[in-house]
Design a protein around this motif. Structure first.
Motif, PDB file in Angstrom:
ATOM      1  N   TYR A 426       0.702  -1.250   0.515  1.00  0.00           N
ATOM      2  CA  TYR A 426       0.313   0.156   0.217  1.00  0.00           C
ATOM      3  C   TYR A 426       0.710   1.102  -0.078  1.00  0.00           C
ATOM      4  CZ  TYR A 426       1.071   0.668   5.195  1.00  0.00           C
ATOM      5  OH  TYR A 426       1.432   1.010   5.879  1.00  0.00           O
ATOM      6  N   LYS A 427       1.918   1.043   0.712  1.00  0.00           N
ATOM      7  CA  LYS A 427       3.081   2.359   0.351  1.00  0.00           C
ATOM      8  C   LYS A 427       3.578   2.889  -1.249  1.00  0.00           C
ATOM      9  CE  LYS A 427       4.817   0.446   4.314  1.00  0.00           C
ATOM     10  NZ  LYS A 427       6.686  -0.422   4.442  1.00  0.00           N
ATOM     11  N   TYR A 428       3.343   2.147  -1.809  1.00  0.00           N
ATOM     12  CA  TYR A 428       3.737   2.328  -3.165  1.00  0.00           C
ATOM     13  C   TYR A 428       2.764   2.372  -3.691  1.00  0.00           C
ATOM     14  CZ  TYR A 428       7.070   0.044  -0.950  1.00  0.00           C
ATOM     15  OH  TYR A 428       8.067  -0.685   0.618  1.00  0.00           O
ATOM     16  N   GLN A 429       1.516   2.352  -3.781  1.00  0.00           N
ATOM     17  CA  GLN A 429       0.248   2.645  -4.461  1.00  0.00           C
ATOM     18  C   GLN A 429      -0.109   4.658  -4.921  1.00  0.00           C
ATOM     19  OE1 GLN A 429      -2.975   1.190  -2.777  1.00  0.00           O
ATOM     20  NE2 GLN A 429      -3.109   2.666  -0.518  1.00  0.00           N
ATOM     21  N   MET A 462       0.330   0.227  -8.767  1.00  0.00           N
ATOM     22  CA  MET A 462       1.496   0.806  -8.497  1.00  0.00           C
ATOM     23  C   MET A 462       1.730   1.928  -9.146  1.00  0.00           C
ATOM     24  SD  MET A 462       2.224  -1.860  -6.106  1.00  0.00           S
ATOM     25  CE  MET A 462       0.727  -0.912  -5.620  1.00  0.00           C
ATOM     26  N   ASP A 463       3.145   2.929  -8.453  1.00  0.00           N
ATOM     27  CA  ASP A 463       3.751   3.622  -8.718  1.00  0.00           C
ATOM     28  C   ASP A 463       5.158   3.337  -9.631  1.00  0.00           C
ATOM     29  OD1 ASP A 463       4.825   5.951  -9.184  1.00  0.00           O
ATOM     30  OD2 ASP A 463       4.672   6.804  -7.403  1.00  0.00           O
ATOM     31  N   PHE A 464       5.494   3.202 -10.678  1.00  0.00           N
ATOM     32  CA  PHE A 464       6.319   2.534 -11.613  1.00  0.00           C
ATOM     33  C   PHE A 464       7.540   3.852 -11.187  1.00  0.00           C
ATOM     34  CE2 PHE A 464       5.253   0.309 -14.799  1.00  0.00           C
ATOM     35  CZ  PHE A 464       4.162  -0.787 -14.009  1.00  0.00           C
ATOM     36  N   MET A 465       7.773   5.182 -10.558  1.00  0.00           N
ATOM     37  CA  MET A 465       8.169   6.151 -10.478  1.00  0.00           C
ATOM     38  C   MET A 465       8.940   5.949  -9.279  1.00  0.00           C
ATOM     39  SD  MET A 465       8.610   8.260 -12.959  1.00  0.00           S
ATOM     40  CE  MET A 465       9.452   9.956 -12.069  1.00  0.00           C
ATOM     41  N   ASP A 466       8.341   4.685  -7.973  1.00  0.00           N
ATOM     42  CA  ASP A 466       8.748   4.729  -7.150  1.00  0.00           C
ATOM     43  C   ASP A 466       9.996   3.803  -6.614  1.00  0.00           C
ATOM     44  OD1 ASP A 466       8.916   3.813  -4.554  1.00  0.00           O
ATOM     45  OD2 ASP A 466       7.455   4.456  -3.718  1.00  0.00           O
ATOM     46  N   PRO A 467      11.448   4.712  -6.452  1.00  0.00           N
ATOM     47  CA  PRO A 467      12.525   3.642  -6.568  1.00  0.00           C
ATOM     48  C   PRO A 467      12.557   2.397  -5.279  1.00  0.00           C
ATOM     49  CG  PRO A 467      13.676   5.865  -5.115  1.00  0.00           C
ATOM     50  CD  PRO A 467      11.043   5.404  -6.019  1.00  0.00           C
ATOM     51  N   GLU A 505       2.734  11.783  -0.772  1.00  0.00           N
ATOM     52  CA  GLU A 505       3.674  12.267  -0.671  1.00  0.00           C
ATOM     53  C   GLU A 505       5.174  10.837  -0.484  1.00  0.00           C
ATOM     54  OE1 GLU A 505       5.083  14.894  -0.607  1.00  0.00           O
ATOM     55  OE2 GLU A 505       3.762  16.380  -0.560  1.00  0.00           O
ATOM     56  N   GLY A 506       6.077  11.453  -0.464  1.00  0.00           N
ATOM     57  CA  GLY A 506       7.199  10.309  -0.285  1.00  0.00           C
ATOM     58  C   GLY A 506       7.252   9.165  -1.146  1.00  0.00           C
ATOM     59  N   HIS A 507       7.241   9.514  -2.106  1.00  0.00           N
ATOM     60  CA  HIS A 507       7.549   8.752  -2.871  1.00  0.00           C
ATOM     61  C   HIS A 507       8.954   8.749  -4.213  1.00  0.00           C
ATOM     62  CE1 HIS A 507       3.535   5.625  -3.945  1.00  0.00           C
ATOM     63  NE2 HIS A 507       3.182   7.031  -2.777  1.00  0.00           N
ATOM     64  N   GLY A 508       9.715   9.578  -4.056  1.00  0.00           N
ATOM     65  CA  GLY A 508      11.081   9.299  -4.157  1.00  0.00           C
ATOM     66  C   GLY A 508      11.410  10.752  -4.977  1.00  0.00           C
ATOM     67  N   TYR A 509       9.997  11.676  -4.715  1.00  0.00           N
ATOM     68  CA  TYR A 509      10.018  12.584  -6.143  1.00  0.00           C
ATOM     69  C   TYR A 509       9.103  13.745  -5.367  1.00  0.00           C
ATOM     70  CZ  TYR A 509       5.627   9.571  -7.656  1.00  0.00           C
ATOM     71  OH  TYR A 509       5.147   8.977  -8.407  1.00  0.00           O
ATOM     72  N   VAL A 510       9.158  14.663  -6.099  1.00  0.00           N
ATOM     73  CA  VAL A 510       7.922  15.892  -5.519  1.00  0.00           C
ATOM     74  C   VAL A 510       6.520  15.860  -6.245  1.00  0.00           C
ATOM     75  CG1 VAL A 510       6.973  18.422  -5.573  1.00  0.00           C
ATOM     76  CG2 VAL A 510       9.864  17.965  -4.987  1.00  0.00           C
TER      77      VAL A 510
END
Length: 718
Positions: A426-429, A462-467, A505-510
């Protein structure tokens, strides 16, 4: 009297009451400024900008004398959306601004600058826009830089903006054509225009097409068109091709023929909308938009794209086995309803059947835990189907028979029913601007309960931009590699549901982050991981966009009306499924349009021998392609270009060009009970022979062939 004439003579029906503000907007469109126009012109195009407002006032494609932008009083320049704290609907309309300067900075370039713009509900805003428009050899390039000195976020900017886009004539058809799922989609915009956004959602009939599927949009008329290109294949943000028909339509979808109706100007607006989400106190450069006229049908428009594509596209290398004529099949092993149809211990039995029937590759679907569309993105084996060792051994045994095993998987979703989602994923959605997670509805399988969508496994996006999620996806992919298969097929590889941006917030980018921007980096990363294990490991995907085929050279789309990928690239492999019990018509189309046969008996849950009529005709199709591989498999697919075919009944044809320039023409007859004579004409043809799936060895012909019902013929230049 036809309907169009009736409406014209009747004075046209009243459109109904609209607001005073709308009426004022229509009446206050800026006429050309007193100082006249600033013009760019070459042998191909003429484009003019109002010297006071900066609006695009005129545009002519000189080769055909097509006046694309006709009436200066309807000209437009740009539009910004800059929501206020308590009013999101706050636009900056370019045609209501006075430009700070409109000047020619060279013979081929105009610079237009707007500063301290006036917004509809927020007054003057400290926002500046500088546009640079250049014309070189018929290519018109629109670049711009936004200087947002305000405390607001500028969410979108429409630029360039045509206020009066015209078809070549009153009666000419004009269509928007964009790539999607291996097809060149056709959508008419004149003289018929269907509202696709809902009458409750827009004031004027509107339709849009997204750059996440297509880097270009063709404005296609008969034998000419306008090519529009988003000039960055890395997809830094989302761009939308937007059409808006003013003031509305007749009964149905018919566009009024006259310049005005009930006192309202009739005009089609076209703009490219950049979803930039420019933060306060920031400077943003827009992706350049290139516009070019061309003569010809859609082939000519796609050829313009091909020229640009060749400057950045790096083709993926196919393994040797995939370069030969071959066919695929599919086998589903399990679903989220736990049917456990094919345990690992039975895979070899199926593989032997595939080998005996000449099939070279099989997709194993639902082999991983949770079955097809269950427990994603988990690529672990399922203990209810057997052990990891059993599947590993089965894959190796099947591949020793000459049948490549391709493992089906997907990494773009997280199954909401799993503990893994609830504790970690859920953290990366992706979440919407209100902080609510986006969801995909999942799919229905087997049982009445799920077929009624009562207990579907709904999924997070899922957020593919999240490292960190990229790391998780890589770990799951390594499980696929560890099983020793010859490749994988990433189902829904180009699909993020309705999601374009993640606002969390919190996915490695603004935030917000454009989800599709992560597609190529994650594909490149997985390819690099695979190369360390097996450089011949095949990447396939379900309908990857054109630029993703640099990593996924095999695309599963099924038959498409306009097979644009084959036209663009002779090296791509497109899979099309056949599931009918006597599927000759689909197999004929597969031959005609250069698809790879994928056998799917009982919707990929049966045996090849369950549909012998389809299987035997498919074998004949592939035998024909092996015999004339230089043309029908390795040759350049030209769709219908380069040959004329006349027949005494409905027939379709396509043209292939071998490396040495010799040609082959495929002609198919889809009539159920009638054969047809066809005559193929090739300019400056050499010796011709004719062949067919039933008669592979060529016989001399002058171009005339007999095509039985539900069959095909090929005329080959030798």
């Amino acid at each position: 009297m036809n309907r169009r004439t009736f409406h014209k003579l009747a004075g046209l029906a009243t459109m109904g009451a609209l607001t005073t503000d709308l009426k004022a907007d229509a009446e206050q469109a800026h006429p050309p400024g007193d100082a006249g126009e600033v013009v760019l012109e070459d042998d191909e195009l003429l484009v003019a900008f109002d010297s006071v407002t900066g609006v695009l006032s005129r545009m002519i494609y000189k080769r055909t004398n097509w006046t694309i932008e006709r009436r200066p009083a309807l000209g437009a320049s740009f539009r910004l959306l800059a929501p206020l704290p308590h009013r999101r609907d706050n636009f900056v309309l370019g045609e209501k601004q006075k430009a700070a300067s409109v000047k020619k900075i060279s013979e081929h370039e105009v610079e237009i600058r707007w500063d301290n713009v006036w917004s509809q509900h927020g007054g003057i805003l400290p926002i500046g826009l500088t546009a640079n428009v250049s014309l070189s050899k018929g290519k018109l390039t629109f670049g711009a830089t936004l200087n947002n000195r305000s405390s607001l976020t500028v969410e979108t900017i429409d630029y360039p903006y045509f206020g009066d886009l015209n078809a070549p004539s009153r009666d000419a058809q004009l269509a928007a054509r964009t790539m999607s799922y291996g097809d060149l989609v056709f959508d008419e915009i004149h003289p018929n225009f269907a509202n696709e956004k809902g009458y409750w959602g827009v004031t004027y009939p509107t339709k849009t097409f997204g750059s996440q599927h297509s880097l270009f949009c063709l404005l296609q008329a008969a034998e000419q068109g306008v090519y529009v290109q988003v000039s960055d294949p890395t997809l830094p943000y989302y761009v939308e091709y937007t059409f808006e028909q003013h003031p509305g339509l007749f009964e149905g979808n018919l566009v009024p023929e006259t310049d005005t109706i009930s006192g309202w100007p009739v005009h089609l607006k076209f703009r490219t909308c950049h979803f930039i989400f420019a933060h306060p106190k920031s400077v943003t450069s827009l992706t350049p938009i290139v516009i070019e006229g061309y003569q010809g049908d859609w082939h000519a428009g796609v050829d313009v794209y091909r020229q640009w594509r060749n400057t950045w596209y790096v083709p993926a290398e196919l393994p040797e086995w995939a370069k030969d004529v071959h066919s695929w099949t599919m086998l589903r092993m399990n679903t989220p309803e736990q049917d456990y149809s094919v345990p690992y211990s039975k895979v070899f039995e199926y593989g032997r059947e595939y080998a005996e029937n000449g099939v070279r590759a099989v997709q194993l679907v639902g082999w991983n835990i949770g079955g097809q569309d269950g427990d994603d993105p988990n690529m672990s084996t399922d203990p209810h189907l057997g052990t990891w060792e059993q599947l590993h051994e089965a894959i190796a045994s099947v591949q020793k028979l000459g049948v490549k095993v391709i493992l089906f998987g997907k990494l773009n979703w997280a199954d909401l029913t799993t503990q893994w989602y609830k504790t970690q994923l859920y953290k990366y959605q992706a979440t919407d601007p209100y902080g609510i997670p986006y969801q995909h509805g999942g799919y229905s399988y087997v049982t009445p309960t799920q077929l009624a969508q009562i207990n579907n496994h709904r999924r997070a996006v899922m957020d593919f931009m999240d490292p960190e999620y990229q790391n998780i996806a890589t770990e799951q992919f390594e499980k696929v590699l560890g099983l020793g298969s010859a490749g994988w097929l990433w189902d829904e590889v180009a699909n993020h549901g309705i999601v374009l941006y993640n606002f969390a917030e919190g996915h490695g980018y603004v935030p917000p982050g454009y989800i599709y921007r992560g597609d190529q980096p994650i594909a490149a990363r997985l390819r690099k991981v695979a190369d360390r294990v097996n450089r011949d490991f095949l990447f396939a995907g379900e309908g990857p966009q054109d630029w993703l085929m640099q990593y996924f050279p095999v695309s599963e789309t099924g038959l498409r009306p306009t097979p644009v990928c084959q036209y663009l690239d002779r090296n791509c492999l497109m899979l099309a499924g056949v599931s009918g019990f006597d599927d000759r018509e689909k197999l004929n189309m597969i031959l005609l349009q250069r698809y790879v046969i994928q056998y799917e008996p009982f919707y990929y849950k049966g045996h090849l021998t369950d549909f012998p009529l389809t299987l035997e005709y498919g074998k004949k199709i592939d035998a024909l392609r092996r015999r004339y591989k230089a043309y029908l498999w390795d040759g350049e697919y030209r769709e219908t270009l380069g040959a004329q075919v006349a027949s005494d009944g409905p027939c379709r044809h396509s043209v292939f060009v071998a490396a040495g320039g010799k040609r082959a023409v495929v002609v198919i007859n889809q009539e159920f009970d009638k054969g047809h004579h066809a005559s193929v004409t090739l300019p400056n043809a050499g010796k011709l022979v004719a062949a067919s799936p039933e008669r592979i060895e060529g016989v001399a012909t002058n171009g005339s062939v007999w095509i039985p019902a539900r069959s095909a013929a090929v005329v080959i230049e030798q």
